[in-house]
Design a protein around this motif. Structure first.
Motif, PDB file in Angstrom:
ATOM      1  N   LEU A  50       0.042 -41.310  27.966  1.00  0.00           N
ATOM      2  CA  LEU A  50       0.552 -40.851  26.674  1.00  0.00           C
ATOM      3  C   LEU A  50      -0.557 -40.532  25.665  1.00  0.00           C
ATOM      4  CD1 LEU A  50       3.516 -43.354  26.183  1.00  0.00           C
ATOM      5  CD2 LEU A  50       3.643 -40.981  26.947  1.00  0.00           C
ATOM      6  N   ALA A  51      -1.779 -40.868  26.004  1.00  0.00           N
ATOM      7  CA  ALA A  51      -2.882 -40.636  25.075  1.00  0.00           C
ATOM      8  C   ALA A  51      -3.120 -39.146  24.848  1.00  0.00           C
ATOM      9  CB  ALA A  51      -4.149 -41.309  25.596  1.00  0.00           C
ATOM     10  N   TYR A  52      -3.015 -38.349  25.906  1.00  0.00           N
ATOM     11  CA  TYR A  52      -3.289 -36.913  25.766  1.00  0.00           C
ATOM     12  C   TYR A  52      -2.262 -36.202  24.872  1.00  0.00           C
ATOM     13  CZ  TYR A  52      -4.034 -32.044  26.980  1.00  0.00           C
ATOM     14  OH  TYR A  52      -4.256 -30.677  26.924  1.00  0.00           O
ATOM     15  N   PRO A  53      -0.958 -36.326  25.096  1.00  0.00           N
ATOM     16  CA  PRO A  53      -0.013 -35.635  24.193  1.00  0.00           C
ATOM     17  C   PRO A  53      -0.087 -36.133  22.757  1.00  0.00           C
ATOM     18  CG  PRO A  53       1.169 -37.058  25.718  1.00  0.00           C
ATOM     19  CD  PRO A  53      -0.236 -37.015  26.184  1.00  0.00           C
ATOM     20  N   LEU A  54      -0.328 -37.438  22.587  1.00  0.00           N
ATOM     21  CA  LEU A  54      -0.455 -37.957  21.224  1.00  0.00           C
ATOM     22  C   LEU A  54      -1.688 -37.383  20.537  1.00  0.00           C
ATOM     23  CD1 LEU A  54       0.581 -39.896  19.048  1.00  0.00           C
ATOM     24  CD2 LEU A  54      -0.830 -41.684  20.092  1.00  0.00           C
ATOM     25  N   THR A  55      -2.766 -37.234  21.292  1.00  0.00           N
ATOM     26  CA  THR A  55      -3.973 -36.632  20.726  1.00  0.00           C
ATOM     27  C   THR A  55      -3.726 -35.189  20.316  1.00  0.00           C
ATOM     28  OG1 THR A  55      -5.347 -38.056  22.107  1.00  0.00           O
ATOM     29  CG2 THR A  55      -6.390 -36.103  21.179  1.00  0.00           C
ATOM     30  N   GLN A  56      -3.008 -34.449  21.105  1.00  0.00           N
ATOM     31  CA  GLN A  56      -2.688 -33.063  20.762  1.00  0.00           C
ATOM     32  C   GLN A  56      -1.834 -32.977  19.492  1.00  0.00           C
ATOM     33  OE1 GLN A  56      -3.731 -30.212  22.270  1.00  0.00           O
ATOM     34  NE2 GLN A  56      -5.049 -31.461  23.595  1.00  0.00           N
ATOM     35  N   ILE A  57      -0.875 -33.867  19.360  1.00  0.00           N
ATOM     36  CA  ILE A  57      -0.006 -33.855  18.163  1.00  0.00           C
ATOM     37  C   ILE A  57      -0.824 -34.185  16.918  1.00  0.00           C
ATOM     38  CG2 ILE A  57       1.932 -34.995  17.038  1.00  0.00           C
ATOM     39  CD1 ILE A  57       3.138 -35.384  19.848  1.00  0.00           C
ATOM     40  N   ILE A  58      -1.660 -35.218  17.007  1.00  0.00           N
ATOM     41  CA  ILE A  58      -2.464 -35.614  15.849  1.00  0.00           C
ATOM     42  C   ILE A  58      -3.440 -34.511  15.468  1.00  0.00           C
ATOM     43  CG2 ILE A  58      -4.151 -37.283  15.020  1.00  0.00           C
ATOM     44  CD1 ILE A  58      -2.794 -39.355  16.835  1.00  0.00           C
ATOM     45  N   TYR A  59      -4.046 -33.888  16.451  1.00  0.00           N
ATOM     46  CA  TYR A  59      -4.972 -32.796  16.171  1.00  0.00           C
ATOM     47  C   TYR A  59      -4.250 -31.619  15.503  1.00  0.00           C
ATOM     48  CZ  TYR A  59      -9.289 -30.150  16.910  1.00  0.00           C
ATOM     49  OH  TYR A  59     -10.462 -29.452  16.727  1.00  0.00           O
ATOM     50  N   GLY A  60      -3.043 -31.311  15.949  1.00  0.00           N
ATOM     51  CA  GLY A  60      -2.269 -30.235  15.322  1.00  0.00           C
ATOM     52  C   GLY A  60      -1.873 -30.563  13.896  1.00  0.00           C
ATOM     53  N   VAL A  61      -1.533 -31.825  13.623  1.00  0.00           N
ATOM     54  CA  VAL A  61      -1.201 -32.225  12.248  1.00  0.00           C
ATOM     55  C   VAL A  61      -2.417 -32.099  11.343  1.00  0.00           C
ATOM     56  CG1 VAL A  61      -0.501 -34.179  10.816  1.00  0.00           C
ATOM     57  CG2 VAL A  61       0.684 -33.731  12.955  1.00  0.00           C
ATOM     58  N   ALA A  62      -3.605 -32.469  11.839  1.00  0.00           N
ATOM     59  CA  ALA A  62      -4.818 -32.413  11.024  1.00  0.00           C
ATOM     60  C   ALA A  62      -5.204 -30.983  10.669  1.00  0.00           C
ATOM     61  CB  ALA A  62      -5.962 -33.107  11.751  1.00  0.00           C
ATOM     62  N   SER A  63      -4.932 -30.038  11.560  1.00  0.00           N
ATOM     63  CA  SER A  63      -5.320 -28.638  11.331  1.00  0.00           C
ATOM     64  C   SER A  63      -4.144 -27.761  10.923  1.00  0.00           C
ATOM     65  CB  SER A  63      -5.949 -28.074  12.613  1.00  0.00           C
ATOM     66  OG  SER A  63      -5.038 -28.163  13.705  1.00  0.00           O
ATOM     67  N   LEU A  64      -3.038 -28.330  10.488  1.00  0.00           N
ATOM     68  CA  LEU A  64      -1.863 -27.539  10.125  1.00  0.00           C
ATOM     69  C   LEU A  64      -2.071 -26.808   8.806  1.00  0.00           C
ATOM     70  CD1 LEU A  64       1.063 -26.715  10.707  1.00  0.00           C
ATOM     71  CD2 LEU A  64       1.804 -28.801   9.540  1.00  0.00           C
ATOM     72  N   VAL A  65      -2.534 -27.499   7.775  1.00  0.00           N
ATOM     73  CA  VAL A  65      -2.786 -26.898   6.454  1.00  0.00           C
ATOM     74  C   VAL A  65      -4.264 -27.077   6.150  1.00  0.00           C
ATOM     75  CG1 VAL A  65      -2.190 -26.905   4.015  1.00  0.00           C
ATOM     76  CG2 VAL A  65      -0.444 -27.437   5.719  1.00  0.00           C
ATOM     77  N   LEU A  66      -5.002 -25.973   6.116  1.00  0.00           N
ATOM     78  CA  LEU A  66      -6.452 -26.014   5.925  1.00  0.00           C
ATOM     79  C   LEU A  66      -6.796 -25.841   4.449  1.00  0.00           C
ATOM     80  CD1 LEU A  66      -7.517 -23.824   8.986  1.00  0.00           C
ATOM     81  CD2 LEU A  66      -7.398 -26.315   8.846  1.00  0.00           C
TER      82      LEU A  66
END
Length: 390
Positions: A50-66
């Motif tokens: 589960l570490a990989y999908p969670l990492t992808q979600i967190i990374y997408g949240v961090a780069s959603l609004v620049l």
């Protein structure tokens, strides 16, 4: 065309609603909860995938609004990614998120909103426009970027490929030092560059005598003893940064507590001032009013006495003028005056004389003698004129 326009508007509205749902405390707390679960049970086969999908979600949240307003939320996501990378031993490209923050104009330009208050970034998810232009916000962002980037690089400070991994971050940090005009920021970034270069020398000196490549499984045992002791330059630097960060948080907490105490003291002083005003000033105003009333009563009473005294003097001068001598000019005597008066007036005059006691006559006589010096002549003349008219 109308349908296409409606579809575009609908997609935009859905995007706004999704943006509001993602940048919500409830969603962020859920991400932190799952991060804690995976870090605690990373060795188990059921939770490690589960570490990989969670990492992808967190990374997408961090780069959603620049935008710079959401730097606190991005730093929060970077902390979660560093925790997952440290617990699972996998590489997460966190440096791109942190170095992208340094390229924003809000951190390169000098602050235009003054010093401002110290901002505790872990406790907020966004800042307002006024705080965005303050010096306190810039300092908090730079310190957090240095701390998280050093944390990310220290996880791989014992790797054989540390020199290649740290090359691009060092180049971008040097570019930031060229464009920034704040000496305090340049000093922090240069210190980080110095520690990374020292760690590169540390790893390069150890990998000169090895014969395996970075992809070889034997590379996992590279600098294993040094990693357990934490003797790399970046590991020591990160420990020092954690102490400084804790000191800054403690100072902010103390300053806020002191502000709250000062506010409480000011409120207490205001209440005491109100109590003093109500207890000391208001009675004085009443006493002043009472004193003024008493003075006005005394003045009115004295005026009445003066008026009464003047009337009595006139009566004595007019009615009882036996001892006074008639002036030159043949003024009529008292007998003629009494004869000229009507019988009713004579009876009223006798009644007044009988009603007055000897003591009152003496008082009237004294007042008459005191005021006769200044008033006797005009009043005698008036009496004479009245007699002549009659």
């Amino acid at each position: 065309m109308d349908r296409e326009m409606r579809k575009e508007v609908g997609l935009k509205m859905i995007g706004k609603k999704a943006y509001q749902k993602v940048y919500d405390w409830q969603f962020i707390f859920c991400l932190e909860l799952w991060t804690g679960v995976i870090c605690a049970y990373s060795s188990e086969d059921d939770f490690r995938p589960l570490a990989y999908p969670l990492t992808q979600i967190i990374y997408g949240v961090a780069s959603l609004v620049l935008t710079a307003r959401y730097f606190p939320l991005r730093l929060r996501c970077v902390r979660m990614l560093n925790r997952i990378a440290g617990a699972t031993g996998t590489f997460v490209p966190v440096s791109s998120l942190l170095l992208g923050m340094l390229e924003m104009k809000e951190l390169k330009r000098p602050p235009t909103g003054g010093v401002g208050k110290a901002v505790n970034l872990p406790n907020v998810k966004q800042v307002d426009k006024t705080t965005l232009k303050t010096r306190g916000f810039q300092e908090a962002c730079i310190y957090s970027v240095v701390e998280e980037l050093a944390e990310h690089l220290s996880q791989w400070s014992y790797s054989v490929a540390f020199f290649e991994l740290s090359f691009i971050p060092v180049v971008q940090l040097r570019n930031f030092c060229k464009y920034t005009k704040a000496d305090r920021f340049r000093r922090e970034i240069k210190e980080l560059i110095r520690q990374v270069e020292a760690n590169c020398d540390f790893t390069n000196s150890k990998r000169i005598g090895i014969e395996f490549s970075p992809s070889d499984p034997a590379a996992a045992s590279f600098l294993k003893a040094e990693k357990e002791s934490g003797s790399s330059p970046l590991s020591k630097f990160v420990a020092n940064l954690h102490l400084k960060a804790q000191q800054r948080v403690d100072s902010m907490v103390e300053s806020r507590l002191s502000e709250m105490r000062e506010q409480d003291d000011d409120d207490g002083d205001a209440e005491e001032g109100a109590a003093v005003f109500s207890s000391s000033w208001l009675p004085e105003k009443k006493s002043k009013v009472r004193g003024e009333k008493k003075r006005s009563k005394k003045r009115s009473h004295e005026k009445e006495q003066d008026v009464g005294a003047d009337e009595d003097v006139v009566e004595d001068l007019v009615l009882s003028s036996d001892d006074d001598e008639a002036p030159v000019g043949g003024l009529p005597s008292d007998e003629e005056d009494h004869e000229s008066e009507s019988p009713s007036l004579k009876q009223e005059g006798w009644k007044r004389k009988l009603a007055t006691s000897p003591k009152q006559k003496n008082k009237k006589h004294k007042l008459a003698t005191a005021s006769s010096k200044n008033r006797s002549k005009p009043r005698i003349k008036k009496a004479a004129r009245r007699g002549a008219n009659k």
